[in-house]
Design a protein around this motif. Structure first.
Motif, short mmCIF file in Angstrom:
data_model
loop_
_atom_site.label_atom_id
_atom_site.label_comp_id
_atom_site.label_asym_id
_atom_site.label_seq_id
_atom_site.Cartn_x
_atom_site.Cartn_y
_atom_site.Cartn_z
N ASP A 379 -88.09 45.73 40.17
CA ASP A 379 -86.97 44.79 40.07
C ASP A 379 -87.35 43.56 39.26
O ASP A 379 -86.47 42.89 38.70
CB ASP A 379 -86.49 44.37 41.46
CG ASP A 379 -85.80 45.51 42.20
OD1 ASP A 379 -85.39 46.49 41.53
OD2 ASP A 379 -85.68 45.43 43.43
N GLU A 380 -88.64 43.26 39.18
CA GLU A 380 -89.09 42.07 38.46
C GLU A 380 -89.39 42.35 36.99
O GLU A 380 -89.12 41.52 36.12
CB GLU A 380 -90.36 41.49 39.12
CG GLU A 380 -90.13 40.89 40.49
CD GLU A 380 -89.94 41.94 41.57
OE1 GLU A 380 -90.55 43.02 41.46
OE2 GLU A 380 -89.14 41.69 42.51
N LYS A 381 -89.94 43.54 36.70
CA LYS A 381 -90.43 43.78 35.34
C LYS A 381 -90.77 45.26 35.16
O LYS A 381 -90.72 46.05 36.11
CB LYS A 381 -91.67 42.94 35.07
CG LYS A 381 -92.88 43.34 35.92
CD LYS A 381 -94.11 42.52 35.54
CE LYS A 381 -95.34 42.97 36.33
NZ LYS A 381 -96.56 42.23 35.90
#
Length: 419
Positions: A379-381
């Motif tokens: 979800d972040e990267k």
């Protein structure tokens, strides 16, 4: 794994040969792709191929002949000719029914979902994919801007710039000096400047053995550093000098009129100056207000812009996490975006995003090295899950096999891009 055309494309090659040209009709969802490189051409081809005519695909690319940045250093080094890195869009149009528009995209109206063209008119989209590569940051190297590129070429957008740099190198006087101003992180193809140094040294060793190569580098370290330095010592001992930030490599200006490079107050008179400036996302990303800082932030699960869910951004222009800015990365991201776009527009199945990258470099004849990794979306990267790199001290047979593997990969990825 040994890369070749069959291994790279897989079973998709057989399916592609059976795809008939797309017949356009009212009411089809419309996908517009800006940029016909490793990201854009791949995305356009996969959407057209896998949707089997259900999606209307338009590819906007100003050049009729596309020269790959990857392998352009091998042209400089004399291992390939310019035509071998040149590709056209004829197959994408004739076999996949893609509407190829040779023009510049100058703006995006995100509310109206239209792309403005330099030649006039607008193209409407339901989903937009942008893969514009890089542009240079104004003022990054004092004394240099794009108006100086014919005197001090960057050759970091392949084609005429690459040919110019090669001709300058071959015309150097005996005992002359070549200076590269290397870029700061992040930039396109992390090993690229240092493979270029290797290829320049290969040419000069044969034609101009008393010439000198100087690298003014703002970075404390660089990709595959131990491998390159080992290779430079082995093949080109005494020819290459690197000036890092501890010795002024981050305080560099140039004087195109006099062919001089000022490194922290020390002026070097040069015969060839290759300036590779700091980089940013291709201008269309800024024009469409899709950037934060110099790059376009994206969701790694789908390559959707974090600023507009109807737009996907690929390749060098993105801020996506751990993947390097490379042709292999852009190609890998394009397949994830194509799958996400088809899912959104036709309801086809979407699988979890996975990515891979390998960057090969040639140091000298049959002396190939590589670095690569696998990645997964969070979800972040886009996050690295594992990796590999060539080792120092490898035997000649392994290095030759690595170089031959890169040749197979090039044939595979260009077929994957252009059909």
């Amino acid at each position: 794994m040994k890369f070749n055309r069959r291994a790279f494309i897989g079973t998709a090659a057989a399916a592609a040969s059976m795809v008939a040209p797309m017949v356009r009709a009212q009411g089809k969802p419309r996908v517009v792709v800006i940029g016909g490189g490793a990201g854009g051409a791949t995305a356009a081809r996969y959407i057209a191929k896998d949707s089997k005519g259900e999606i209307d695909v338009t590819l906007i690319e100003p050049t009729r002949t596309y020269y790959t940045c990857f392998f352009s250093n091998l042209y400089i080094g004399g291992f390939r000719d310019l035509q071998s890195i040149a590709h056209t869009y004829a197959t994408l149009a004739s076999e996949y029914g893609i509407n190829v528009v040779h023009d510049y995209a100058t703006g995006v109206d995100r509310d109206a979902k239209t792309v403005a063209l330099a030649g006039g008119g607008r193209v409407s989209y339901d989903r937009l994919i942008i893969s514009p590569g890089i542009d240079f940051i104004d003022g990054a190297v004092p004394g240099w801007d794009v108006s100086a590129q014919d005197v001090m070429p960057h050759a970091y957008k392949a084609g005429t710039q690459t040919a110019l740099l090669k001709s300058q190198i071959e015309a150097m006087p005996q005992g002359g000096t070549y200076v590269m101003v290397a870029p700061p992180n992040p930039y396109r193809c992390p090993p690229g400047p240092y493979e270029r140094i290797s290829m320049v040294a290969h040419v000069l060793k044969e034609k101009n053995p008393t010439a000198k190569i100087i690298i003014a580098d703002p970075k404390a370290k660089f990709s595959k550093q131990a491998l390159f330095e080992e290779g430079w010592q082995k093949h080109y001992g005494g020819m290459i000098e690197r000036i890092g930030p501890d010795f002024g490599g981050e305080n560099v200006s140039v004087r195109p009129d006099t062919m001089e490079v000022d490194v922290d107050g020390e002026v070097i008179k040069a015969d060839v100056v290759n300036v590779i400036p700091a980089q940013k996302a291709g201008h269309i990303c800024e024009a469409a207000s899709l950037t934060e800082g110099n790059w376009a932030p994206v969701d790694g699960h789908t390559m959707q812009s974090r600023l507009d869910e109807n737009i996907h951004v690929l390749g060098d222009a993105t801020n996506q996490g751990d993947m390097p800015k490379s042709g292999f990365s852009a190609n890998s991201q394009a397949k994830v975006a194509a799958m996400a776009v088809r899912g959104a527009l036709t309801g086809s199945r979407v699988f979890p995003a996975k990515f891979s990258n390998t960057c090969w470099s040639l140091i000298s004849t049959d002396d190939g090295i590589k670095v690569g990794a696998s990645y997964a979306a969070t979800d972040e990267k886009i996050a690295k899950t594992d990796g590999f790199i060539s080792a120092t001290g490898e035997d000649a047979a392994l290095r030759k096999a690595t170089y031959e593997e890169s040749i197979g990969w090039y044939e595979g990825i260009t077929s994957d891009m252009f059909g």
